[in-house]
Design an enzyme around this catalytic site. Structure first.
Site, PDB file in Angstrom:
ATOM      1  N   TYR A  69      93.864 -37.608  28.579  1.00 24.24           N
ATOM      2  CA  TYR A  69      95.196 -36.995  28.589  1.00 24.24           C
ATOM      3  C   TYR A  69      95.396 -36.071  27.392  1.00 24.24           C
ATOM      4  O   TYR A  69      96.104 -35.066  27.494  1.00 24.24           O
ATOM      5  CB  TYR A  69      96.295 -38.072  28.688  1.00 24.24           C
ATOM      6  CG  TYR A  69      96.427 -38.547  30.115  1.00 24.24           C
ATOM      7  CD1 TYR A  69      97.152 -37.805  31.045  1.00 24.24           C
ATOM      8  CD2 TYR A  69      95.767 -39.688  30.556  1.00 24.24           C
ATOM      9  CE1 TYR A  69      97.229 -38.203  32.372  1.00 24.24           C
ATOM     10  CE2 TYR A  69      95.843 -40.097  31.872  1.00 24.24           C
ATOM     11  CZ  TYR A  69      96.572 -39.344  32.779  1.00 24.24           C
ATOM     12  OH  TYR A  69      96.643 -39.720  34.095  1.00 24.24           O
ATOM     13  N   ARG A  72      93.913 -32.851  28.449  1.00 22.14           N
ATOM     14  CA  ARG A  72      94.778 -32.144  29.405  1.00 22.14           C
ATOM     15  C   ARG A  72      96.028 -31.593  28.706  1.00 22.14           C
ATOM     16  O   ARG A  72      96.508 -30.511  29.036  1.00 22.14           O
ATOM     17  CB  ARG A  72      95.162 -33.074  30.555  1.00 22.14           C
ATOM     18  CG  ARG A  72      93.955 -33.408  31.435  1.00 22.14           C
ATOM     19  CD  ARG A  72      94.302 -34.316  32.575  1.00 22.14           C
ATOM     20  NE  ARG A  72      95.260 -33.707  33.490  1.00 22.14           N
ATOM     21  CZ  ARG A  72      96.016 -34.395  34.340  1.00 22.14           C
ATOM     22  NH1 ARG A  72      95.935 -35.710  34.390  1.00 22.14           N
ATOM     23  NH2 ARG A  72      96.850 -33.795  35.146  1.00 22.14           N
ATOM     24  N   GLN A 103     106.226 -32.718  41.364  1.00 20.60           N
ATOM     25  CA  GLN A 103     105.230 -33.772  41.157  1.00 20.60           C
ATOM     26  C   GLN A 103     104.368 -33.427  39.948  1.00 20.60           C
ATOM     27  O   GLN A 103     103.476 -34.175  39.586  1.00 20.60           O
ATOM     28  CB  GLN A 103     104.329 -33.876  42.397  1.00 20.60           C
ATOM     29  CG  GLN A 103     105.078 -34.272  43.644  1.00 20.60           C
ATOM     30  CD  GLN A 103     104.231 -34.029  44.889  1.00 20.60           C
ATOM     31  OE1 GLN A 103     103.436 -34.866  45.278  1.00 20.60           O
ATOM     32  NE2 GLN A 103     104.392 -32.889  45.496  1.00 20.60           N
ATOM     33  N   ASN A 104     104.611 -32.263  39.365  1.00 19.30           N
ATOM     34  CA  ASN A 104     103.756 -31.816  38.253  1.00 19.30           C
ATOM     35  C   ASN A 104     104.209 -32.443  36.940  1.00 19.30           C
ATOM     36  O   ASN A 104     105.390 -32.706  36.737  1.00 19.30           O
ATOM     37  CB  ASN A 104     103.782 -30.287  38.162  1.00 19.30           C
ATOM     38  CG  ASN A 104     103.230 -29.654  39.433  1.00 19.30           C
ATOM     39  OD1 ASN A 104     102.521 -30.321  40.186  1.00 19.30           O
ATOM     40  ND2 ASN A 104     103.558 -28.409  39.669  1.00 19.30           N
ATOM     41  N   VAL A 105     103.235 -32.638  36.065  1.00 19.27           N
ATOM     42  CA  VAL A 105     103.524 -33.302  34.785  1.00 19.27           C
ATOM     43  C   VAL A 105     103.372 -32.318  33.623  1.00 19.27           C
ATOM     44  O   VAL A 105     103.327 -32.716  32.468  1.00 19.27           O
ATOM     45  CB  VAL A 105     102.585 -34.525  34.582  1.00 19.27           C
ATOM     46  CG1 VAL A 105     102.849 -35.595  35.632  1.00 19.27           C
ATOM     47  CG2 VAL A 105     101.103 -34.123  34.598  1.00 19.27           C
ATOM     48  N   ASP A 106     103.305 -31.009  33.953  1.00 23.78           N
ATOM     49  CA  ASP A 106     102.947 -30.011  32.939  1.00 23.78           C
ATOM     50  C   ASP A 106     104.125 -29.337  32.255  1.00 23.78           C
ATOM     51  O   ASP A 106     103.943 -28.558  31.312  1.00 23.78           O
ATOM     52  CB  ASP A 106     102.024 -28.943  33.562  1.00 23.78           C
ATOM     53  CG  ASP A 106     102.624 -28.281  34.813  1.00 23.78           C
ATOM     54  OD1 ASP A 106     103.850 -28.119  34.885  1.00 23.78           O
ATOM     55  OD2 ASP A 106     101.836 -27.925  35.715  1.00 23.78           O
ATOM     56  N   HIS A 121     106.705 -37.533  38.707  1.00 17.19           N
ATOM     57  CA  HIS A 121     105.500 -38.205  38.208  1.00 17.19           C
ATOM     58  C   HIS A 121     105.423 -38.208  36.681  1.00 17.19           C
ATOM     59  O   HIS A 121     104.346 -38.389  36.120  1.00 17.19           O
ATOM     60  CB  HIS A 121     104.245 -37.544  38.813  1.00 17.19           C
ATOM     61  CG  HIS A 121     104.117 -37.757  40.300  1.00 17.19           C
ATOM     62  ND1 HIS A 121     103.205 -37.108  41.091  1.00 17.19           N
ATOM     63  CD2 HIS A 121     104.817 -38.584  41.137  1.00 17.19           C
ATOM     64  CE1 HIS A 121     103.336 -37.508  42.356  1.00 17.19           C
ATOM     65  NE2 HIS A 121     104.310 -38.390  42.404  1.00 17.19           N
ATOM     66  N   CYS A 154     106.653 -53.993  17.727  1.00 15.85           N
ATOM     67  CA  CYS A 154     105.999 -53.891  19.041  1.00 15.85           C
ATOM     68  C   CYS A 154     104.479 -53.733  18.942  1.00 15.85           C
ATOM     69  O   CYS A 154     103.715 -54.541  19.460  1.00 15.85           O
ATOM     70  CB  CYS A 154     106.622 -52.747  19.834  1.00 15.85           C
ATOM     71  SG  CYS A 154     105.904 -52.529  21.462  1.00 15.85           S
ATOM     72  N   GLY A 191     103.247 -25.538  47.263  1.00 16.97           N
ATOM     73  CA  GLY A 191     102.001 -25.971  46.617  1.00 16.97           C
ATOM     74  C   GLY A 191     101.778 -27.467  46.552  1.00 16.97           C
ATOM     75  O   GLY A 191     101.312 -27.971  45.537  1.00 16.97           O
TER      76      GLY A 191
HETATM   77  N1  APR Z   1     100.295 -21.444  45.469  1.00 20.19           N
HETATM   78  C1  APR Z   1     100.803 -22.425  46.260  1.00 20.19           C
HETATM   79  N2  APR Z   1     100.080 -23.472  46.694  1.00 20.19           N
HETATM   80  C2  APR Z   1      98.785 -23.525  46.330  1.00 20.19           C
HETATM   81  C3  APR Z   1      98.181 -22.539  45.515  1.00 20.19           C
HETATM   82  C4  APR Z   1      98.991 -21.457  45.090  1.00 20.19           C
HETATM   83  N3  APR Z   1      98.516 -20.484  44.321  1.00 20.19           N
HETATM   84  N4  APR Z   1      96.887 -22.880  45.324  1.00 20.19           N
HETATM   85  C5  APR Z   1      96.684 -24.035  45.982  1.00 20.19           C
HETATM   86  N5  APR Z   1      97.820 -24.433  46.605  1.00 20.19           N
HETATM   87  C6  APR Z   1      98.063 -25.633  47.406  1.00 20.19           C
HETATM   88  C7  APR Z   1      96.850 -26.237  48.072  1.00 20.19           C
HETATM   89  O1  APR Z   1      96.548 -25.575  49.299  1.00 20.19           O
HETATM   90  C8  APR Z   1      97.295 -27.689  48.266  1.00 20.19           C
HETATM   91  O2  APR Z   1      98.006 -27.827  49.494  1.00 20.19           O
HETATM   92  O3  APR Z   1      98.545 -26.643  46.556  1.00 20.19           O
HETATM   93  C9  APR Z   1      98.272 -27.922  47.104  1.00 20.19           C
HETATM   94  C10 APR Z   1      97.728 -28.813  46.000  1.00 20.19           C
HETATM   95  O4  APR Z   1      97.519 -30.098  46.519  1.00 20.19           O
HETATM   96  P1  APR Z   1      97.189 -31.356  45.557  1.00 20.19           P
HETATM   97  O5  APR Z   1      96.132 -30.955  44.579  1.00 20.19           O
HETATM   98  O6  APR Z   1      96.940 -32.513  46.450  1.00 20.19           O
HETATM   99  O7  APR Z   1      98.508 -31.503  44.712  1.00 20.19           O
HETATM  100  P2  APR Z   1      99.829 -32.346  44.966  1.00 20.19           P
HETATM  101  O8  APR Z   1     100.265 -32.275  46.396  1.00 20.19           O
HETATM  102  O9  APR Z   1     100.776 -31.926  43.905  1.00 20.19           O
HETATM  103  O10 APR Z   1      99.342 -33.816  44.636  1.00 20.19           O
HETATM  104  C11 APR Z   1     100.310 -34.814  44.486  1.00 20.19           C
HETATM  105  O11 APR Z   1      98.674 -36.328  43.572  1.00 20.19           O
HETATM  106  O12 APR Z   1      96.859 -35.997  42.155  1.00 20.19           O
HETATM  107  C12 APR Z   1      98.086 -36.654  42.311  1.00 20.19           C
HETATM  108  O13 APR Z   1      99.810 -37.245  40.830  1.00 20.19           O
HETATM  109  C13 APR Z   1      99.028 -36.149  41.250  1.00 20.19           C
HETATM  110  O14 APR Z   1     101.165 -35.094  41.400  1.00 20.19           O
HETATM  111  C14 APR Z   1      99.897 -35.156  41.990  1.00 20.19           C
HETATM  112  C15 APR Z   1      99.949 -35.759  43.380  1.00 20.19           C
END
Ligand code: APR
Length: 251
Positions: A69, A72, A103-106, A121, A154, A191
């Site tokens: 982490y 990252r 769902q992004n952690v960034d 998340h 703690c 995405g």
């Molecule tokens: N713009 C939009 N969508 C995109 C792009 C882009 N430039 N590039 C890729 N994608 C799409 C892919 O086609 C795919 O459908 O983004 C999606 C990414 O899918 P995942 O990697 O499975 O991401 P996510 O759905 O956020 O995963 C959910 O899973 O890995 C765990 O906790 C993590 O939050 C994450 C969760």
């Protein structure tokens, strides 16, 4: 993405009072952030999610998980929000109510300027201790081991404040997510592959209450069939085009 489907999505958004933008890893792709699986390459190719992103993995090898982490989090110093993130910020001006549910952690939505971001998340930039989840801030980079919690006596090891596999989502975030989707007129799904629960249920919860679903993704996802419109393409291209189309309608 065809011009007519962008225009149809624009018209729906223009007439919407409440909009939800639900994002996944694809929304950060054009910022150069690898998805969790993409990131398991190079130095980290020999590890799997069970070792790096579960409470059991952390208990077995806390320094390994800490370093993963930390690596990252360091990557985030070198990246910036992309045109898709900025287009979502612009959308705030064009509708009465907008919530970003990610769902992004960034933290890139917040860095771009989105005001109302629900982090399903967690965040890679925050920390709390393993045993009690006492929150801790300002942790330096490059530590080989997790520091210990400084709260009272703690001394539990610190961990990133992200949701690991097998862990429940923060109650407040997921309930807010459901309420926002159920009350939304339009849900813009950007995405996400739509396979990780419970986030993947949110668009369906909205649809049951009448929300219009628009998906932005270069590939079809598990959600595509449920969506009313599919705008095929990367977020950094489709979302700015959508903003342009909405603005043209306002003239
Ligand atoms: N713009 C939009 N969508 C995109 C792009 C882009 N430039 N590039 C890729 N994608 C799409 C892919 O086609 C795919 O459908 O983004 C999606 C990414 O899918 P995942 O990697 O499975 O991401 P996510 O759905 O956020 O995963 C959910 O899973 O890995 C765990 O906790 C993590 O939050 C994450 C969760």
């Amino acid at each position: 993405m065809s011009a007519s489907s962008v225009a149809r999505a624009a018209a729906r958004i223009k007439n919407a009072k409440r909009l939800v933008v639900l994002t996944g890893a694809g929304a950060s792709k054009e910022s150069g952030i690898p998805t969790f699986r993409d990131a398991l390459t190079g130095l980290w190719a020999n590890y799997n999610p069970e070792e790096l992103a579960t409470p059991e993995g952390f208990q077995r090898n806390p320094s390994l998980v800490w370093q993963w982490y930390d690596w990252r989090r360091q990557q985030l110093l070198e990246v910036h929000p992309n045109k898709g993130h900025y287009a979502i910020v612009e959308l705030e001006e064009l509708v009465e109510h907008l919530a970003v549910i990610t769902q992004n952690v960034d933290g890139l939505h917040q860095r771009a300027g989105s005001k109302d971001v629900v982090e399903l998340h967690g965040s890679i930039e925050r920390f709390s201790c393993f045993d009690q989840r006492h929150p801790m801030k300002d942790i330096e980079f490059g530590l080989a081991e997790p520091p210990l919690c400084a709260y009272g006596n703690c001394r539990s090891k610190l961990r990133p404040d992200v949701i690991w596999f097998g862990e429940a989502l923060p109650e407040a975030a997921i309930s807010r997510g459901f309420v926002e989707c159920e009350e939304a007129d339009v849900i813009l799904v950007v995405g996400t592959s739509g396979i990780v629960q419970p986030a993947a249920s949110l668009p369906f919860a909205g649809k049951r209450r009448g929300a219009f679903l628009v998906e932005v993704n270069p590939e079809e996802s598990a959600l595509t069939d449920a969506c009313d419109l599919f705008l095929k393409g990367p977020g950094g291209e489709v979302l700015p085009a959508l903003i342009e189309a909405i603005k043209k309608m306002e003239l």
